[in-house]
Write an enzyme that holds these catalytic residues in place. Structure first.
Site, PDB file in Angstrom:
ATOM      1  N   HIS A  85     -20.700  12.683   5.697  1.00  0.00           N
ATOM      2  CA  HIS A  85     -20.500  13.092   4.143  1.00  0.00           C
ATOM      3  C   HIS A  85     -21.639  12.778   3.327  1.00  0.00           C
ATOM      4  O   HIS A  85     -21.989  11.762   3.003  1.00  0.00           O
ATOM      5  CB  HIS A  85     -19.239  12.174   3.758  1.00  0.00           C
ATOM      6  CG  HIS A  85     -17.942  12.538   4.433  1.00  0.00           C
ATOM      7  ND1 HIS A  85     -17.635  12.082   5.627  1.00  0.00           N
ATOM      8  CD2 HIS A  85     -16.801  13.039   4.173  1.00  0.00           C
ATOM      9  CE1 HIS A  85     -16.320  12.340   6.100  1.00  0.00           C
ATOM     10  NE2 HIS A  85     -15.915  13.083   4.962  1.00  0.00           N
ATOM     11  N   HIS A 125     -15.887   7.045   3.437  1.00  0.00           N
ATOM     12  CA  HIS A 125     -16.556   8.243   4.194  1.00  0.00           C
ATOM     13  C   HIS A 125     -18.021   8.438   4.021  1.00  0.00           C
ATOM     14  O   HIS A 125     -18.705   8.792   4.685  1.00  0.00           O
ATOM     15  CB  HIS A 125     -15.768   9.479   3.586  1.00  0.00           C
ATOM     16  CG  HIS A 125     -15.806   9.603   2.270  1.00  0.00           C
ATOM     17  ND1 HIS A 125     -14.823   9.059   1.263  1.00  0.00           N
ATOM     18  CD2 HIS A 125     -16.618  10.197   1.531  1.00  0.00           C
ATOM     19  CE1 HIS A 125     -15.250   9.411   0.055  1.00  0.00           C
ATOM     20  NE2 HIS A 125     -16.010  10.068   0.134  1.00  0.00           N
ATOM     21  N   GLY A 174     -12.421   2.979   4.976  1.00  0.00           N
ATOM     22  CA  GLY A 174     -12.046   4.646   5.402  1.00  0.00           C
ATOM     23  C   GLY A 174     -11.020   5.259   4.826  1.00  0.00           C
ATOM     24  O   GLY A 174     -11.130   6.041   4.017  1.00  0.00           O
ATOM     25  N   LEU A 176      -8.899   5.828   2.145  1.00  0.00           N
ATOM     26  CA  LEU A 176      -8.938   5.625   0.674  1.00  0.00           C
ATOM     27  C   LEU A 176      -7.877   4.601   0.002  1.00  0.00           C
ATOM     28  O   LEU A 176      -6.815   4.699   0.160  1.00  0.00           O
ATOM     29  CB  LEU A 176      -9.060   7.054   0.061  1.00  0.00           C
ATOM     30  CG  LEU A 176     -10.222   8.003   0.576  1.00  0.00           C
ATOM     31  CD1 LEU A 176     -10.166   9.254  -0.137  1.00  0.00           C
ATOM     32  CD2 LEU A 176     -11.644   7.327   0.281  1.00  0.00           C
ATOM     33  N   GLY A 216     -10.795   9.707  -4.661  1.00  0.00           N
ATOM     34  CA  GLY A 216      -9.698   9.553  -3.714  1.00  0.00           C
ATOM     35  C   GLY A 216      -9.128   8.155  -3.529  1.00  0.00           C
ATOM     36  O   GLY A 216      -7.763   8.183  -3.547  1.00  0.00           O
ATOM     37  N   ASN A 245     -17.160  11.820  -9.807  1.00  0.00           N
ATOM     38  CA  ASN A 245     -18.034  13.153  -9.677  1.00  0.00           C
ATOM     39  C   ASN A 245     -17.291  14.212  -9.628  1.00  0.00           C
ATOM     40  O   ASN A 245     -17.624  15.428  -9.268  1.00  0.00           O
ATOM     41  CB  ASN A 245     -18.971  13.018  -8.179  1.00  0.00           C
ATOM     42  CG  ASN A 245     -18.067  12.743  -6.999  1.00  0.00           C
ATOM     43  OD1 ASN A 245     -16.729  13.455  -7.127  1.00  0.00           O
ATOM     44  ND2 ASN A 245     -18.279  12.111  -6.233  1.00  0.00           N
ATOM     45  N   HIS A 322     -19.236  17.666   0.239  1.00  0.00           N
ATOM     46  CA  HIS A 322     -18.479  16.490   0.364  1.00  0.00           C
ATOM     47  C   HIS A 322     -18.338  15.998   1.877  1.00  0.00           C
ATOM     48  O   HIS A 322     -18.697  14.958   2.108  1.00  0.00           O
ATOM     49  CB  HIS A 322     -17.172  16.617  -0.161  1.00  0.00           C
ATOM     50  CG  HIS A 322     -15.990  15.318   0.229  1.00  0.00           C
ATOM     51  ND1 HIS A 322     -16.081  14.353  -0.655  1.00  0.00           N
ATOM     52  CD2 HIS A 322     -15.229  15.170   1.329  1.00  0.00           C
ATOM     53  CE1 HIS A 322     -15.321  13.560  -0.246  1.00  0.00           C
ATOM     54  NE2 HIS A 322     -14.843  14.002   1.023  1.00  0.00           N
ATOM     55  N   SER A 444      14.003 -15.225  -1.345  1.00  0.00           N
ATOM     56  CA  SER A 444      14.519 -14.503   0.113  1.00  0.00           C
ATOM     57  C   SER A 444      13.722 -14.920   1.154  1.00  0.00           C
ATOM     58  O   SER A 444      14.512 -15.088   2.243  1.00  0.00           O
ATOM     59  CB  SER A 444      14.846 -13.012  -0.170  1.00  0.00           C
ATOM     60  OG  SER A 444      15.989 -13.084  -1.350  1.00  0.00           O
ATOM     61  N   GLU A 471       3.546  -4.027  -1.952  1.00  0.00           N
ATOM     62  CA  GLU A 471       3.603  -4.575  -0.331  1.00  0.00           C
ATOM     63  C   GLU A 471       2.309  -4.166   0.047  1.00  0.00           C
ATOM     64  O   GLU A 471       1.635  -4.729   0.881  1.00  0.00           O
ATOM     65  CB  GLU A 471       4.899  -4.089   0.454  1.00  0.00           C
ATOM     66  CG  GLU A 471       6.226  -4.736   0.113  1.00  0.00           C
ATOM     67  CD  GLU A 471       6.835  -4.121  -1.139  1.00  0.00           C
ATOM     68  OE1 GLU A 471       8.180  -4.419  -1.107  1.00  0.00           O
ATOM     69  OE2 GLU A 471       6.490  -3.318  -1.577  1.00  0.00           O
ATOM     70  N   ASP A 530      23.302  -4.642   2.722  1.00  0.00           N
ATOM     71  CA  ASP A 530      22.507  -3.845   2.090  1.00  0.00           C
ATOM     72  C   ASP A 530      22.208  -2.224   2.856  1.00  0.00           C
ATOM     73  O   ASP A 530      21.636  -1.677   2.219  1.00  0.00           O
ATOM     74  CB  ASP A 530      21.023  -4.354   1.987  1.00  0.00           C
ATOM     75  CG  ASP A 530      20.868  -5.235   0.893  1.00  0.00           C
ATOM     76  OD1 ASP A 530      21.855  -5.011  -0.120  1.00  0.00           O
ATOM     77  OD2 ASP A 530      20.038  -6.137   1.003  1.00  0.00           O
ATOM     78  N   HIS A 534      17.723  -0.521   4.454  1.00  0.00           N
ATOM     79  CA  HIS A 534      17.125  -2.007   4.669  1.00  0.00           C
ATOM     80  C   HIS A 534      17.297  -2.851   5.853  1.00  0.00           C
ATOM     81  O   HIS A 534      16.966  -3.591   6.159  1.00  0.00           O
ATOM     82  CB  HIS A 534      17.800  -2.929   3.583  1.00  0.00           C
ATOM     83  CG  HIS A 534      17.637  -2.817   1.965  1.00  0.00           C
ATOM     84  ND1 HIS A 534      17.445  -1.563   1.621  1.00  0.00           N
ATOM     85  CD2 HIS A 534      16.969  -3.834   1.179  1.00  0.00           C
ATOM     86  CE1 HIS A 534      17.095  -1.850   0.242  1.00  0.00           C
ATOM     87  NE2 HIS A 534      16.767  -3.153  -0.109  1.00  0.00           N
ATOM     88  N   ARG A 581      17.988 -13.508   8.647  1.00  0.00           N
ATOM     89  CA  ARG A 581      18.631 -13.651   7.497  1.00  0.00           C
ATOM     90  C   ARG A 581      19.826 -14.902   7.809  1.00  0.00           C
ATOM     91  O   ARG A 581      19.997 -15.809   7.038  1.00  0.00           O
ATOM     92  CB  ARG A 581      19.377 -12.521   6.717  1.00  0.00           C
ATOM     93  CG  ARG A 581      20.145 -13.053   5.495  1.00  0.00           C
ATOM     94  CD  ARG A 581      20.821 -11.704   4.884  1.00  0.00           C
ATOM     95  NE  ARG A 581      21.593 -12.123   3.604  1.00  0.00           N
ATOM     96  CZ  ARG A 581      22.384 -11.394   3.163  1.00  0.00           C
ATOM     97  NH1 ARG A 581      22.765 -10.279   3.657  1.00  0.00           N
ATOM     98  NH2 ARG A 581      23.085 -11.803   1.989  1.00  0.00           N
TER      99      ARG A 581
END
Length: 723
Positions: A85, A125, A174, A176, A216, A245, A322, A444, A471, A530, A534, A581
């Site tokens: 790139h 990249h 790498g 993105l 990206g 860009n 690119h 929890s 997460e 749940d 879950h 649990r």
């Protein structure tokens, strides 16, 4: 005289083409130094060409020479590899020149110097930009031969930057968005370490994290998660340069990405500076970085408007530059257009001499820091020794593993998530480098370190990280914390099912050899009401399939302690611990050392010199089913071995003799049965019979779910007798 020649790409339709034409028209405006107040403007400006075939650049001939050296090392390497790139390195060469030449503090001869500024190429990249900079400014890890072997088998210049291949590359980027999140983790680590160790009369932790990211990175949702948290905790030493860009693989970003990035980051709580002309206005770039450094209470985003492939007369500002080599004709045209008279891979002598000064500068910076640290140790001997042993020498205090063993012996029957909380709080007072948090599920997951406070903007010394419902970002941030070089051991937590939201970050941890501990609770269908949204099914199998990932599913206090011991001891491997649990069991026969080995014989009534008739293999909450079913089958005069197998990966690391002592060849797979409340996928390497779940779960009370799927002692006994 048009600064750019060639046809306008029509990718994205008439509207996108019109946008490109409008931008090219704007390039003809004369270069103007924008005032600070005018930086919110969006018009691009570049210098006018001085002749039909020659482009004026920064106005500083020598700076142009250095910048074009960076450009052509990247162009030539991509061309030789016929892969890569080139566009981003060509466009961001001026900004990266300012960073490496005038701003960043580092020692190229010691890429692990503790107080170095960290650099992250989130737009991974464009890796040849980083390799070109590293070679030019004296990093011995990237030789000219390495530049020439870009993207080749066995080279230290892979297609995307890899921290485990190339000393001086801080993190692997790498995918993105991952890199900017890693940068947030690096900056969190710096802020935390500074809060613990710096004193009013002595500063030993004082460095910045710089990142270059592209469109990206900003389109990927993970960047928003991390940027939001970075603004919340006020990471004043995080400075991100956004390569604005307007081009991605499919064409102009007008087709899919038209939001106001500056306003978005202002809403996150960042200080935002618009650099209108990132192509040639070096002073504006330098001023913007210095302004960002002066803002100490929030991270800074520099929106640096550039032209992708700057200097290419026919391909710049288009998708065609690119992700592909320019081609011989366009390379020569670019050499002519930028007035570059040197052959491939040639660094002008005066350019190299100029860049070589960073070697002496870096040695001086490191020497001054070492002297400063020596004085610090005299003033604060206890903290100084702790810093040296843990963070510089990467040693751990004595007693942590014995404390875990004792916890395993002392604790009784409980849910393994509760036992995990015990382990966390046994380790916290002993290991000052151990810290982490949950994605808004601490109550929890049971992950609070008691008495150690929260890491917040005003209390960065706290060791409980509050990630919020983020997460994916949480995982990537923890990778950055781990790879900071301070021997920090982060843990992060959520429900096991939500590893689906962070799998890419966990994979990057495994690839990057980052030591992260994943505390994953509610590990099976037995979480109950749940329901299947879950309830994990395929998750254990998926992480067992992932290279360099320890996947633990412990049953009782001893095995939970062992899982954490492996996590703390695995310097180059992340460890995922799946926890229940519901309450499980406590076995006198369970083995700390056996669990560390991944599998061991829990019980066996087979006489010496004889072979078991059958082997029952269990993990986590299903091990008690094997234990009790074995007792029932033994009443029929059968020899039954029960194997606890909390971690495949550690077991497969053991030598052949140990593996065969657990699973002897004399007991064929047909006489072995696995009992696990998850997918049977992969277990075929150890057995031919499975009491598993190869469908989605169901919403009901946990006991009703167990009965529905046949996870009862009676059902396991019935199937065991049939072997």
């Amino acid at each position: 005289m048009a600064a750019f020649v060639g046809t306008t790409p029509l990718v994205g339709g008439k509207k996108a083409a019109a946008a490109v034409n409008a931008r090219k028209s704007a390039f003809l405006a004369p270069t103007v130094r924008p005032t600070k107040a005018a930086r919110s403007a969006t018009v691009k400006m570049v210098a006018e060409p001085i002749a039909p075939n020659r482009l004026v650049q920064t106005g500083d001939d020598f700076a142009d020479k250095v910048i074009n050296t960076i450009r052509f090392l990247s162009i030539d390497a991509v061309e030789r590899a016929n892969s890569g790139h080139p566009g981003m390195p060509m466009g961001m060469a001026p900004s990266s020149f300012i960073l490496f030449d005038k701003i960043m503090r580092y020692n190229p001869k010691n890429p692990y110097f503790y107080n170095r500024d960290r650099f992250v190429l989130s737009a991974g990249h464009g890796s040849m930009l980083q390799y070109s900079l590293m070679h030019l400014f004296g990093y011995e890890s990237v030789s000219m031969e390495d530049i020439k072997r870009f993207r080749q088998l066995g080279s230290v210049t892979p297609g995307h930057p890899e921290n485990f291949e190339t000393p001086g590359v801080e993190v692997t980027t790498g995918p993105l968005g991952q890199g900017i999140c890693n940068a947030v983790g690096l900056a969190i680590a710096e802020k935390h370490m500074a809060a613990i160790y710096n004193k009013p009369d002595a500063t030993i932790v004082d460095h910045y994290t710089y990142a270059i990211m592209g469109d990206g990175c900003l389109m990927e949702g993970i960047s928003g998660e991390a940027a939001s948290l970075a603004g919340h905790v006020g990471l004043g030493k995080l400075i991100a340069l956004y390569d604005d860009n307007h081009i991605s693989i499919d064409g102009n970003t007008e087709i899919a990405f038209t939001e106001d990035v500056s306003k978005r980051f202002e809403a996150y709580g960042w200080h935002v500076i618009n650099v209108v002309n990132g192509n040639t206005d070096l002073q504006a770039i330098e001023d913007a970085i210095k302004e960002a450094k002066s803002v100490t209470d929030k991270p800074s985003l520099l929106k640096v408007t550039t032209i992708i492939g700057y200097g290419s007369p026919n391909k710049s500002d288009s998708y065609s530059i690119h992700g592909a080599a320019l081609g011989p004709e366009e390379v020569q045209a670019t050499r002519d257009y930028l007035g570059w008279e040197y052959d491939q891979f040639v660094i002008p002598e005066d350019v190299q001499k100029h860049c070589d000064r960073k070697t002496d500068d870096g040695a001086k910076i490191e020497k001054e820091w070492n002297e400063n640290f020596a004085k610090y140790k005299e003033k604060y001997p206890e903290l100084g020794q702790q810093f040296e042993n843990i963070h510089l020498k990467k040693q751990l205090p004595d007693g942590w593993e014995e404390a875990l063993k004792e916890m395993g012996k002392k604790e009784g029957k409980a849910a393994t998530r509760q036992l995990s909380n015990k382990a966390l709080n046994v380790l916290a007072p002993i290991l000052p480098n151990f810290w982490g948090g949950s994605a808004d599920l601490a109550s929890s997951n049971l992950t609070i370190l008691k008495g150690f406070g929260d890491f917040q903007k005003s209390t960065p010394e706290g060791r409980n990280l509050r990630f919020g419902v983020r997460e994916h970002g949480m995982g990537a941030i923890c990778n950055g914390i781990s790879l900071h070089g301070s021997n920090l051991i982060p843990y992060c937590a959520t429900f096991f099912i939500f590893t689906d939201y962070m799998r890419a970050s966990m994979r990057m941890a495994a690839l990057s050899q980052a030591q992260v501990i994943y505390v994953m609770t509610h590990d099976s269908v037995f979480l109950g009401e749940d329901g299947p949204t879950h309830q994990p099914i395929e998750h254990l199998a998926s992480f067992r399939a992932m290279p360099n990932m320890n996947m633990y599913r412990p049953c009782d206090p001893t095995e939970v302690a062992a899982a954490y011991a492996v996590g703390i001891g695995s310097k180059n491997t992340p460890t995922c611990i799946a926890l229940t649990r519901q309450a499980t069991a406590k076995y006198e026969e369970s083995s700390f050392e056996g669990a560390k080995k991944g599998a061991y014989i829990l019980t066996d009534n087979t006489p010496s010199g004889s072979d078991p008739d059958i082997i029952l293999i269990g993990t986590g909450s299903e091990l008690p089913l094997c234990y009790d079913a074995a007792e029932n089958v033994r009443k029929d005069g059968k020899n039954v071995r029960v194997v606890s197998m909390p971690c495949w990966e550690k077991f497969l690391e053991q030598d052949e003799s140990y593996q065969k002592s657990v699973f002897p060849d004399s007991v064929p797979k047909e006489k072995r049965m696995v009992v696990e409340a998850g997918s049977s996928f992969g277990w075929q390497i150890f057995a031919s019979n499975f009491h598993c779940i190869d469908r989605f779960g169901i919403s009901a009370n946990g006991k009703d779910v167990a009965n529905y799927f046949g996870f009862t002692v009676e059902k396991v006994t019935e199937k065991a007798k049939a072997l």
